[in-house]
Design an enzyme around this catalytic site. Structure first.
Site, short mmCIF file in Angstrom:
data_model
loop_
_atom_site.label_atom_id
_atom_site.label_comp_id
_atom_site.label_asym_id
_atom_site.label_seq_id
_atom_site.Cartn_x
_atom_site.Cartn_y
_atom_site.Cartn_z
CG ASP A 8 -1.98 -1.12 1.15
OD1 ASP A 8 -1.90 -1.95 0.23
OD2 ASP A 8 -2.84 -1.18 2.05
CE LYS A 106 -4.23 -4.04 1.39
NZ LYS A 106 -5.03 -3.03 2.10
CB CYS A 151 -2.22 -3.02 5.24
SG CYS A 151 -3.91 -2.42 5.07
C1 VGL Z 1 -4.86 0.65 5.72
C2 VGL Z 1 -6.36 1.67 7.12
C3 VGL Z 1 -7.36 1.55 6.18
C4 VGL Z 1 -3.45 0.20 5.48
C5 VGL Z 1 -5.86 0.53 4.76
O1 VGL Z 1 -3.05 0.10 4.29
O2 VGL Z 1 -2.73 -0.05 6.46
N1 VGL Z 1 -5.13 1.22 6.89
N2 VGL Z 1 -7.10 0.98 5.01
#
Ligand code: VGL
Ligand code: ZN
Length: 199
Positions: A8, A106, A151
């Protein structure tokens, strides 16, 4: 075979982004330096529909940080982030994306969040990451990216449960720390289940 999994590294998770992780940008040069060491490089992307139910904006009178029941899970509410196809959902343009072999998306189901790169938070929907790794003969994964306490943590825990040798490269991850100590607790939880935390 070992795969590098870049979690991410998207504009919304970088400082100035919708859900900016403090010092999140510091992981990018480290990751760029690591990429050439791996023959397989996978990047995950948080990839939400605009009405994703992890967004506080979708819940009347609820605010960011509140926790609400969502299906079978308890869901932390976030600012709108990583909406499919928006600039915020793009990988940072500082990330060396040339040698990324696969992108795994995702959080695409509006009704359940997906912190792990493998499964939705209810453990049901699979992203395809597991089969990709198995088909590619990967036994070991090295995790880098954002965010340590969400994540990265959930991807690491699932990787161990699925039987992959799992390392998290500490220098190449940063966390949200919504509650102070969350990142430290995440490292402890990962270590306890068998994740190798390396400098
Ligand atoms: C994430 C919060 C909400 C992450 C993704 O990538 O850690 N955190 N969505
Ligand atoms: Zn998200």
């Amino acid at each position: 075979m070992i795969a590098l999994i870049i979690i991410d590294v998207q504009n919304d998770f970088l400082p100035g982004g919708a859900l900016g992780v403090p010092q999140g940008d510091e992981v990018i040069p480290v990751i760029n330096r690591l990429i050439p060491e791996y023959s397989m490089v996978i990047a995950t992307a948080d990839w939400h529909p605009a009405d994703h139910q992890s967004f506080a904006s979708q819940h009347a009178v609820r605010k960011v940080g509140d926790i609400v029941p969502l299906g079978e899970t308890q869901q932390v509410l976030w600012p709108d982030h990583c909406v499919q196809g928006t600039l915020g959902s793009d990988f940072s343009d500082k990330l060396d994306t040339q040698r990324i072999n696969h992108v795994v998306r995702k959080g695409t189901n509006r009704d359940v969040d997906s912190y792990s790169g493998f499964f939705d938070n209810d453990g049901r929907g699979a992203t395809g990451l597991e089969s990709l790794l198995r088909e590619s003969g990967i036994q070991e994964v090295h995790l880098v990216g954002l965010a340590t306490d969400y994540c990265v943590k959930f991807t690491a825990l699932d990787a161990v449960k699925l039987g992959f040798q799992t390392k998290v490269i500490q220098e190449a991850v940063r966390g949200v720390d919504l509650q102070s100590g969350d990142c430290e607790r995440a490292f402890a939880e990962m270590r306890d289940i068998g994740v190798d935390i390396v400098a």
